[in-house]
Write an enzyme that holds these catalytic residues in place. Sequence first.
Site, short mmCIF file in Angstrom:
data_model
loop_
_atom_site.label_atom_id
_atom_site.label_comp_id
_atom_site.label_asym_id
_atom_site.label_seq_id
_atom_site.Cartn_x
_atom_site.Cartn_y
_atom_site.Cartn_z
N HIS A 175 0.82 -1.21 0.00
CA HIS A 175 0.00 0.00 0.00
C HIS A 175 0.85 1.25 0.00
O HIS A 175 0.54 2.23 -0.66
CB HIS A 175 -0.92 0.00 1.22
CG HIS A 175 -2.19 -0.72 0.96
ND1 HIS A 175 -3.01 -1.18 1.95
CD2 HIS A 175 -2.78 -1.06 -0.20
CE1 HIS A 175 -4.06 -1.78 1.41
NE2 HIS A 175 -3.93 -1.72 0.12
N CYS A 210 -7.48 0.15 -23.49
CA CYS A 210 -7.73 0.79 -22.19
C CYS A 210 -7.00 0.05 -21.06
O CYS A 210 -7.07 0.46 -19.92
CB CYS A 210 -9.22 0.86 -21.89
SG CYS A 210 -9.99 -0.74 -21.70
N ASP A 264 -6.21 -8.03 -18.58
CA ASP A 264 -6.76 -9.38 -18.59
C ASP A 264 -6.30 -10.18 -19.80
O ASP A 264 -6.06 -11.38 -19.71
CB ASP A 264 -8.29 -9.33 -18.52
CG ASP A 264 -8.76 -9.13 -17.09
OD1 ASP A 264 -8.22 -9.82 -16.20
OD2 ASP A 264 -9.62 -8.27 -16.84
N GLU A 307 -10.56 -8.69 -24.08
CA GLU A 307 -9.65 -8.99 -22.96
C GLU A 307 -9.57 -10.47 -22.66
O GLU A 307 -8.99 -10.87 -21.66
CB GLU A 307 -10.04 -8.18 -21.72
CG GLU A 307 -11.46 -8.33 -21.26
CD GLU A 307 -11.77 -7.49 -20.02
OE1 GLU A 307 -10.86 -6.99 -19.37
OE2 GLU A 307 -12.98 -7.37 -19.72
C1 PEP Z 1 -8.06 -4.80 -18.57
O1 PEP Z 1 -8.29 -5.96 -18.24
O2 PEP Z 1 -7.06 -4.46 -19.24
C2 PEP Z 1 -8.96 -3.71 -18.15
C3 PEP Z 1 -8.82 -2.49 -18.60
O3 PEP Z 1 -9.90 -4.05 -17.24
P1 PEP Z 1 -9.60 -4.18 -15.66
O4 PEP Z 1 -8.17 -3.81 -15.45
O5 PEP Z 1 -10.55 -3.27 -15.00
O6 PEP Z 1 -9.88 -5.62 -15.44
MG MG Z 2 -10.25 -6.42 -17.42
#
Ligand code: PEP
Ligand code: MG
Length: 858
Positions: A478, A786, A739, A715
């Site tokens: 943390h 993203c 992911d 993903e």
């Molecule tokens: C990802 O898996 O790259 C994503 C943007 O979703 P999260 O990180 O929220 O699982």
């Molecule tokens: Mg994800």
Amino acid sequence: MRATEPRGGLVLLSPLAGWSTPLDEVPDPVFAGRMLGDGLAIDPTGATLHAPCDGEIIALPESKHAVTLRSDGGAEILMHIGVDTVGLRGEGFEAHVTVGRRVAAGERLITFDLDLIARRAKSLLTPILVVDGGGFTVVRSGESREVAVGDVLMEIAPAGEASAGSGAREPESGAAPGGDAQARLVRVALEHGIHARPAALIVSAVKALSGEVELAVRDRTANARSTVALMKLGARKGDEVRIRAAGRDAGRAVAAVADVLAGAHEQAGGSPPAAAPKPTSVRPPQTAAAVEVRPGAALPGVVASRGMAVGQAVRLAVREIEVTPAGAGVSHETLQLQRAREQVRGRLEAARASASGTAREIVEAHLELLDDPELTESALAHIADGAGAGHAWRQAIRADVEALRALGDPRMAERVDDLLDLERQVLLSMNGHAGAAAQDLPPDAIVLAAELLPSQLVGLDAARLAGICLAAGGATSHVSILAAAMGVPALVAVGPSLLRVVEGTALLLDADAGVLHVDPGAERLAAARRQLALRTARRAAEREAAQQDCYTADGARIEVFANVGSLSDAQTAARNGAEGCGLLRTEFLFLERETAPSEAEQQAEYQRLAEALAGKPLTVRTLDIGGDKPIPYLPMPAEENPALGLRGVRTSLWRPDLLRQQLRAILGVRPYGQCRILLPMITDVAEIRSVRAAIEEARAGIGRQEPIEVGVMIETPASALMADSIAAEADFFSIGTNDLTQYTLAMDRGHPELAARLDALHPAVLRLIARTAQAAQARKRMVAVCGGLASDPVAAPILIGLGVHELSAVPAIVPRLKALIRGLTLAECAGMASEALEQTSAEAVRALALRRAGRDGV
Ligand code: PEP
Ligand code: MG
């Protein structure tokens, strides 16, 4: 670039950019003790090793962490990148030469991943040695200073007759040639075979003994007095080696070499084997107690928060708060505990109201623990047994800490920190302190401590805090996350030697390379200050230009969006020039509460976020919650593998009531058209069709005429492979590289041991992204990224080259990304992307990307 060879001597050019330092600073007795040879070390700032002179490559281990070159005059130069890097087994290194190849001075030999090595190796210090026995010695090697590739580094010259050519060494007088011959077959027990260090130890072990000693593996033989010859044997763990010796000391020589091969020194922690005569110049192995942190020392650590700082050492000695073991009556002590807990609760609740992101999560974790019934019960039981309130609270907390530590699971480290932090907060309250008092710091303080708790970090005067270095700790703790969120450069796991740095010492904290430089000298500090000033100026210029739309140098539009998880994220995103929100993680609205947020509550929150973005697109991802983030009002079946269970769109389809509510809330945001919907964890078109049906139903229900854009997160490997059919059903794609990488590489994204290998630049992931982009292009669909890779500036050219149109990154990096993209051309990006797709590892791709970016270009 040419190295000169004056009067039979040779000038060696610097093979690396960095800082030259004496060999004594290398944290390894073999190098520091000059057991392999004399020379100096370079603390690299560049990631390419070049030839220091003309010559021939004579040794290059499979692990590519070192290379030996023989000059035309016969000098053997060993360059060993970092310390203990043989254990990386080639990870992070790329060789551009092979054994037997002739090279010219300045030619590229090895490129390496500076970050990876800084994180994983004992030290980045790179010894550049004139190997003993090659007949050359160092004449002049200069002072500690900054060096660029090709600068004159040192001068070497042929040694006198006495020391020349140990390879041709005659048996000493009295040793009957061929007499007293001894031989023994030994299996190599050394973890990494006979690499540079054991080779040096063998040479050292036989140095004082007379006669010839030879090692044979398969069809190769080597003189035991030549480190290069020994390294060239290529002997690995498990190989059978025949040791042969002749002469008066044959028996002792065989025994000494056998000891090294049996790994005696590895078990002894790196010191030379006991049987070997110890050269007088060898320093003892560095242990916590033995290390002296001297001026110019470079202490490696794990990067917890990137950046650079110049400042002075401030030791943060955290004293244990005293508690009285015996209580003054059960009711009195119970009341004391209750009061202190109430005060802490009040402060934490106030902090929660103003905190966002990580800081808020930490506060929430503390609140949750404060009300943990078992913890309270345990403390009350201690009070009932006669303990004082403070003592009882500490006993209760420490029992849990011990239990968590006993699990041996590094992921529990954060929980342990939280418990200890809470212990401290409650005890401080009992002692009459209103929270962790802000500690006075001098200006430009680089705080050094064994460990640091989040509340202690928050208690430091942020205006004077330049950096943090911790002897212990982990990069995912943390306090590390908090330091990163505060933008304070931080290193963790530096080791106990950190605590020997004297208060007030001038420090250069390079938390990009993962090294703390202790009293590095005025010149170096001045250079670092100049670099910092340049960075600051660059950042200011980037922020100024951040509000403008983003185009590549050749005019292609690339949009830079931001990922958002709270209202304050949205405000930062807008301030930093984000052209919209590419991913709103709506989970933040659903966690840490007793009931699901109502439709009205959700709509109001989405509306606030839309307004914070001032009309720019808001991509709202439907709830991505799963078994690993349990919520009390959504009891889920127990799952053995939550990451492979009910999560993302699967949860939404399993609880359509929650989905419908969320869809109506999103559709209700004004103005229409600002929001678009994003679906997580899609694996096939059937899931999209089901959600689309729910959207149509919700749209009809609220009487909204206009359609809404519906995008799909790519993903899972399934969605990337099915991207062509999914493109027919989706309005846009957004690639979730976090992911996608986890599922492609089969590596848990939260696993601390695998963290260094979980790199989204792995060619397998890039190939899936390429496939997705091609499918999107065929249907003229927009492709965004993203996941975390979008926030990695080094990756931007490759992603754009693969066909990505939008990067949705953490808000803080938006100005940097825009500036970087403005300097790229599509042709250059396409070239990099196709080269990246052909690489065989993530390290190779990263090295490629880093070469384009330059170390300070990212
Ligand atoms: C990802 O898996 O790259 C994503 C943007 O979703 P999260 O990180 O929220 O699982
Ligand atoms: Mg994800």
